[in-house]
Design a protein around this motif. Structure first.
Motif, PDB file in Angstrom:
ATOM      1  N   TRP A  48     -24.381  72.325  29.611  1.00 37.47           N
ATOM      2  CA  TRP A  48     -23.767  70.994  29.591  1.00 37.47           C
ATOM      3  C   TRP A  48     -23.885  70.349  30.972  1.00 37.47           C
ATOM      4  CZ3 TRP A  48     -21.793  68.067  25.685  1.00 37.47           C
ATOM      5  CH2 TRP A  48     -21.009  66.964  26.028  1.00 37.47           C
ATOM      6  N   PRO A  56     -18.806  71.088  26.379  1.00 35.45           N
ATOM      7  CA  PRO A  56     -18.667  71.122  27.840  1.00 35.45           C
ATOM      8  C   PRO A  56     -18.518  72.513  28.450  1.00 35.45           C
ATOM      9  CG  PRO A  56     -17.414  69.295  26.966  1.00 35.45           C
ATOM     10  CD  PRO A  56     -17.909  70.073  25.777  1.00 35.45           C
ATOM     11  N   ALA A  78     -22.854  68.353  34.060  1.00 38.48           N
ATOM     12  CA  ALA A  78     -21.566  67.905  34.600  1.00 38.48           C
ATOM     13  C   ALA A  78     -21.526  66.395  34.790  1.00 38.48           C
ATOM     14  CB  ALA A  78     -21.295  68.612  35.928  1.00 38.48           C
ATOM     15  N   ARG A  79     -22.687  65.767  35.009  1.00 35.55           N
ATOM     16  CA  ARG A  79     -22.704  64.325  35.277  1.00 35.55           C
ATOM     17  C   ARG A  79     -22.244  63.498  34.076  1.00 35.55           C
ATOM     18  NH1 ARG A  79     -29.140  63.542  36.318  1.00 35.55           N
ATOM     19  NH2 ARG A  79     -28.493  64.720  38.137  1.00 35.55           N
ATOM     20  N   SER A  91     -19.516  63.604  32.819  1.00 36.82           N
ATOM     21  CA  SER A  91     -18.118  63.229  33.049  1.00 36.82           C
ATOM     22  C   SER A  91     -18.014  61.806  33.585  1.00 36.82           C
ATOM     23  CB  SER A  91     -17.452  64.204  34.022  1.00 36.82           C
ATOM     24  OG  SER A  91     -18.090  64.163  35.292  1.00 36.82           O
ATOM     25  N   HIS A 100     -29.108  71.063  30.934  1.00 37.60           N
ATOM     26  CA  HIS A 100     -28.681  70.970  32.335  1.00 37.60           C
ATOM     27  C   HIS A 100     -29.884  71.006  33.273  1.00 37.60           C
ATOM     28  CE1 HIS A 100     -26.263  71.536  35.941  1.00 37.60           C
ATOM     29  NE2 HIS A 100     -27.033  72.554  36.244  1.00 37.60           N
TER      30      HIS A 100
END
Length: 283
Positions: free
Chosen positions: A73, A68, A75-76, A78, A97
């Protein structure tokens, strides 16, 4: 007597945790103590005390382990919550990404009809022309047709594997893997080298596909209602901002190969008469 482990790097600790524990069982500890301390705590007083995270990570080459804190990486991811993997093994030179910023997951029946194959081929073709990355697997049927369609237009793809990066699943995927990597695509998996495909890994791979993509396109999911397509739909539906589309033809509720009735349109899904309808909705 407790064997004292050398302190691994964050990357090696996350790779070790991913190799030995389900994400949900370590997510809270990683959030509270960090990956390195979580690994040291788990490894102490257990057979894992002899495991060497750094050397194991090195042996995974040419696969690299994305975590992360890396710029690549997405972010979605998460949105997966506690099911978010500690990291991802990747093969290829693409930037994950960037690749998934404009992306559509395509899934459907392995036992696809001729019209379904053509729909998937045209979907991959059209999505690539519109500048979308196709997120899919190397499975037979819809996934493979969508990948062929995207590649025919020089499009990019992210392949989510339900096994370790060194495992061939299905067995006849060597050529396809090579074509994806040559075109600056990526093969990714949350599973450590040597992990075979199973019902559990297929389910987790489907959830990962849904989390990565901006939308999901299902083609002939009614032909295999208990497999990847409906898992993908359920996972995407659990993430409120994900759109799910169903490509025609849409069957009557009682027309399935298994004899078990399924809804003509999965709950929350929208009919997408053309790929342009999906593409336009994402712009």
């Amino acid at each position: 007597m407790t064997t004292q482990q050398p302190t691994p790097s964050e990357r090696a600790a996350r790779a070790a945790l991913a190799a030995h524990f389900p994400p949900e069982s370590v997510a809270e500890d990683i959030a509270g103590f960090g990956a390195v301390d979580t690994w040291l705590r788990r490894a102490a007083r257990s057979p894992l005390a002899l495991y060497q995270p750094e050397s194991s990570l090195a042996r995974a080459l040419p696969a690299t382990f994305l975590i992360p804190s890396d710029l690549q990486w997405p972010a979605r991811l998460s949105d997966l919550g506690a099911a978010c993997p500690p990291g991802l093994w990747t093969l290829g030179t693409g930037d994950l990404h960037q690749l998934v910023t404009r992306s559509v997951a395509v899934a459907g029946a392995r036992n696809v009809t001729e019209s379904g194959w053509q729909s998937a081929l045209e979907a991959g073709n059209g999505l690539a022309r519109a500048g979308h990355t196709v997120v899919t697997s190397l499975a037979h049927g819809v996934a493979r047709a969508a990948l062929y369609g995207a590649q025919s237009q020089g499009g990019e793809a992210v392949i989510v594997m339900p096994c370790g990066p060194d495992v061939r699943h299905p067995d006849d995927q060597t050529e396809l893997r090579g074509r994806v990597l040559i075109r600056s695509g990526l093969l990714i998996t949350p599973f450590a080298p040597g992990t075979p495909a199973s019902a559990n890994t297929l389910h987790r791979a489907s959830r990962l596909m849904a989390a990565l993509a901006s939308a999901s396109l299902l083609i002939e999911p009614h032909r295999e209602p208990n497999r990847t397509p409906f898992t993908l739909h359920e996972a995407a539906g659990a993430m409120g901002r994900r759109r799910v589309y169903l490509a025609p033809p849409v069957p009557p509720a009682d027309e399935t190969l298994t004899g078990a009735p399924v809804p003509a349109v999965p709950e929350g899904a929208r009919i997408a008469p053309t790929v342009a309808d999906v593409s336009d909705a994402l712009t």
